[in-house]
Design a protein around this motif. Sequence first.
Motif, mmCIF file in Angstrom:
data_model
loop_
_atom_site.group_PDB
_atom_site.id
_atom_site.type_symbol
_atom_site.label_atom_id
_atom_site.label_comp_id
_atom_site.label_asym_id
_atom_site.label_seq_id
_atom_site.Cartn_x
_atom_site.Cartn_y
_atom_site.Cartn_z
ATOM 1 N N THR A 5 34.979 32.826 47.842
ATOM 2 C CA THR A 5 34.980 34.218 47.401
ATOM 3 C C THR A 5 34.546 35.134 48.542
ATOM 4 O O THR A 5 33.989 34.704 49.554
ATOM 5 C CB THR A 5 34.034 34.427 46.210
ATOM 6 O OG1 THR A 5 32.682 34.247 46.648
ATOM 7 C CG2 THR A 5 34.350 33.485 45.065
ATOM 8 N N TYR A 6 34.791 36.400 48.325
ATOM 9 C CA TYR A 6 34.372 37.465 49.250
ATOM 10 C C TYR A 6 32.864 37.401 49.483
ATOM 11 O O TYR A 6 32.386 37.518 50.622
ATOM 12 C CB TYR A 6 34.773 38.767 48.573
ATOM 13 C CG TYR A 6 34.640 40.069 49.300
ATOM 14 C CD1 TYR A 6 35.620 40.514 50.189
ATOM 15 C CD2 TYR A 6 33.585 40.935 49.006
ATOM 16 C CE1 TYR A 6 35.531 41.769 50.781
ATOM 17 C CE2 TYR A 6 33.496 42.182 49.593
ATOM 18 C CZ TYR A 6 34.472 42.592 50.491
ATOM 19 O OH TYR A 6 34.387 43.840 51.063
ATOM 20 N N GLY A 39 24.543 37.122 44.522
ATOM 21 C CA GLY A 39 24.461 35.892 45.303
ATOM 22 C C GLY A 39 24.812 36.039 46.766
ATOM 23 O O GLY A 39 25.095 35.034 47.433
ATOM 24 N N GLN A 40 24.738 37.283 47.302
ATOM 25 C CA GLN A 40 25.092 37.459 48.713
ATOM 26 C C GLN A 40 24.145 36.722 49.659
ATOM 27 O O GLN A 40 24.483 36.452 50.800
ATOM 28 C CB GLN A 40 25.080 38.946 49.103
ATOM 29 C CG GLN A 40 25.951 39.864 48.269
ATOM 30 C CD GLN A 40 25.102 40.701 47.330
ATOM 31 O OE1 GLN A 40 24.278 40.158 46.604
ATOM 32 N NE2 GLN A 40 25.309 42.010 47.343
ATOM 33 N N ALA A 152 38.225 36.513 54.368
ATOM 34 C CA ALA A 152 38.265 36.184 55.800
ATOM 35 C C ALA A 152 37.692 37.313 56.638
ATOM 36 O O ALA A 152 36.936 37.082 57.592
ATOM 37 C CB ALA A 152 39.702 35.877 56.225
ATOM 38 N N ASP A 153 38.030 38.549 56.275
ATOM 39 C CA ASP A 153 37.486 39.688 57.007
ATOM 40 C C ASP A 153 35.994 39.863 56.753
ATOM 41 O O ASP A 153 35.250 40.248 57.657
ATOM 42 C CB ASP A 153 38.227 40.968 56.621
ATOM 43 C CG ASP A 153 39.478 41.174 57.451
ATOM 44 O OD1 ASP A 153 39.699 40.404 58.403
ATOM 45 O OD2 ASP A 153 40.230 42.119 57.153
ATOM 46 N N ASN A 154 35.562 39.583 55.536
ATOM 47 C CA ASN A 154 34.133 39.727 55.247
ATOM 48 C C ASN A 154 33.314 38.731 56.057
ATOM 49 O O ASN A 154 32.162 39.001 56.410
ATOM 50 C CB ASN A 154 33.875 39.558 53.746
ATOM 51 C CG ASN A 154 32.683 40.357 53.266
ATOM 52 O OD1 ASN A 154 32.198 41.260 53.944
ATOM 53 N ND2 ASN A 154 32.192 40.041 52.081
ATOM 54 N N HIS A 155 33.899 37.612 56.364
ATOM 55 C CA HIS A 155 33.249 36.606 57.208
ATOM 56 C C HIS A 155 33.235 37.047 58.669
ATOM 57 O O HIS A 155 32.178 37.118 59.316
ATOM 58 C CB HIS A 155 33.975 35.269 57.048
ATOM 59 C CG HIS A 155 33.456 34.165 57.904
ATOM 60 N ND1 HIS A 155 34.114 33.725 59.035
ATOM 61 C CD2 HIS A 155 32.343 33.409 57.799
ATOM 62 C CE1 HIS A 155 33.432 32.734 59.590
ATOM 63 N NE2 HIS A 155 32.352 32.519 58.873
ATOM 64 N N VAL A 179 36.788 38.030 44.493
ATOM 65 C CA VAL A 179 38.132 37.737 44.993
ATOM 66 C C VAL A 179 38.072 36.512 45.902
ATOM 67 O O VAL A 179 37.174 36.394 46.745
ATOM 68 C CB VAL A 179 38.701 38.955 45.751
ATOM 69 C CG1 VAL A 179 39.939 38.578 46.553
ATOM 70 C CG2 VAL A 179 39.027 40.070 44.770
ATOM 71 N N ARG A 180 39.019 35.612 45.735
ATOM 72 C CA ARG A 180 39.054 34.377 46.511
ATOM 73 C C ARG A 180 40.126 34.452 47.594
ATOM 74 O O ARG A 180 41.142 35.134 47.443
ATOM 75 C CB ARG A 180 39.316 33.172 45.602
ATOM 76 C CG ARG A 180 38.294 33.012 44.478
ATOM 77 C CD ARG A 180 38.472 31.700 43.738
ATOM 78 N NE ARG A 180 38.102 30.562 44.571
ATOM 79 C CZ ARG A 180 36.849 30.121 44.725
ATOM 80 N NH1 ARG A 180 35.842 30.715 44.097
ATOM 81 N NH2 ARG A 180 36.594 29.085 45.506
#
Length: 325
Positions: A5-6, A39-40, A152-155, A179-180
Amino acid sequence: MTEMTYVEAACLALRQEMQRDPLVWALGEDLGPEGGLVGQYRGLQQMFGSQRVVDTPISENTIMGAAVGAAVCGTRPVAELRFADFALCATDELVNQAAKIRYMFDGQVRVPLVVRQPIGLRTGIAAQHSQSTEAFWVHVPGLVVVTPSTPADNHALLKAAIRCDDPVVYMESKELWQVRGDVDPDAGPAELGRAERVAAGPDVTIVTWSRMRHICEAAVPMLVADGVRVDLFDLRTLWPWDRDAVLSSVRKTGRLLVVQEAVKTGGFGAEIVADIVEHAHADLKAAPVRLGGPRAPVPFAKPLEDLHRLTEAQVAGAAHALVRI
């Protein structure tokens, strides 16, 4: 590639950066046992201890003041403010201190600080928890503004934000939390200021960011079915923003549609339109168009809240109208 997930993607990025650099740490409300709002920060206090994942009082200006001071002293804090709305309580520390220190000290002092501010709508959380305030932060010299739209961008963008030597306002959409998507766990930091071309086409340029990337992406097949081919850009960062990519596209298509979840009035979309009109006026075949939220507080009632939501059909209709001109 790993599907996650995001939220999980950002948590992974923060864990990796904390493992890589002992000067990276996090502070905010309920980061420890609760693991953050959704859960961030789950598991990070157990892994790194309460001195690097710090639970704070319910005081945004205290969180920001501590983070700014710690950044000036050489650490790399990640300050969690839970909602962008609450960041307004910490405006003095962020705008009048963090954003200006590097300039006022002639570059001798920097403020490598990440300020996480979730933005946008989420069903049923009403006016004080639903704002998209990105245009305000872009307006402040000295701040970097990041708006990831995919896991992917959040990572990759959170890694870039943490390594940046300037204060970064990091704005994650609340409705993207679950969102996954595929993420490369070994990916390095993304390049700040580089847009992603999501779709390529010669008829109309669409520029967007954050959750609206997904709305615009869903509108693309509708447009293609009617013979309209779209050049779709997800900006990913609003400052710096990828002006060259957008200018190049508009010079080919001659048409520009900017889509934002934030209130249309005074939004960042207006800055994009103004810049394009100033520098590519001769190439335009039609006046640029903006889509955005109404200038009204977001209501609690879902039928009224839905009136604030842009849809795929609205995006497709606006693009169609531009092409017909």
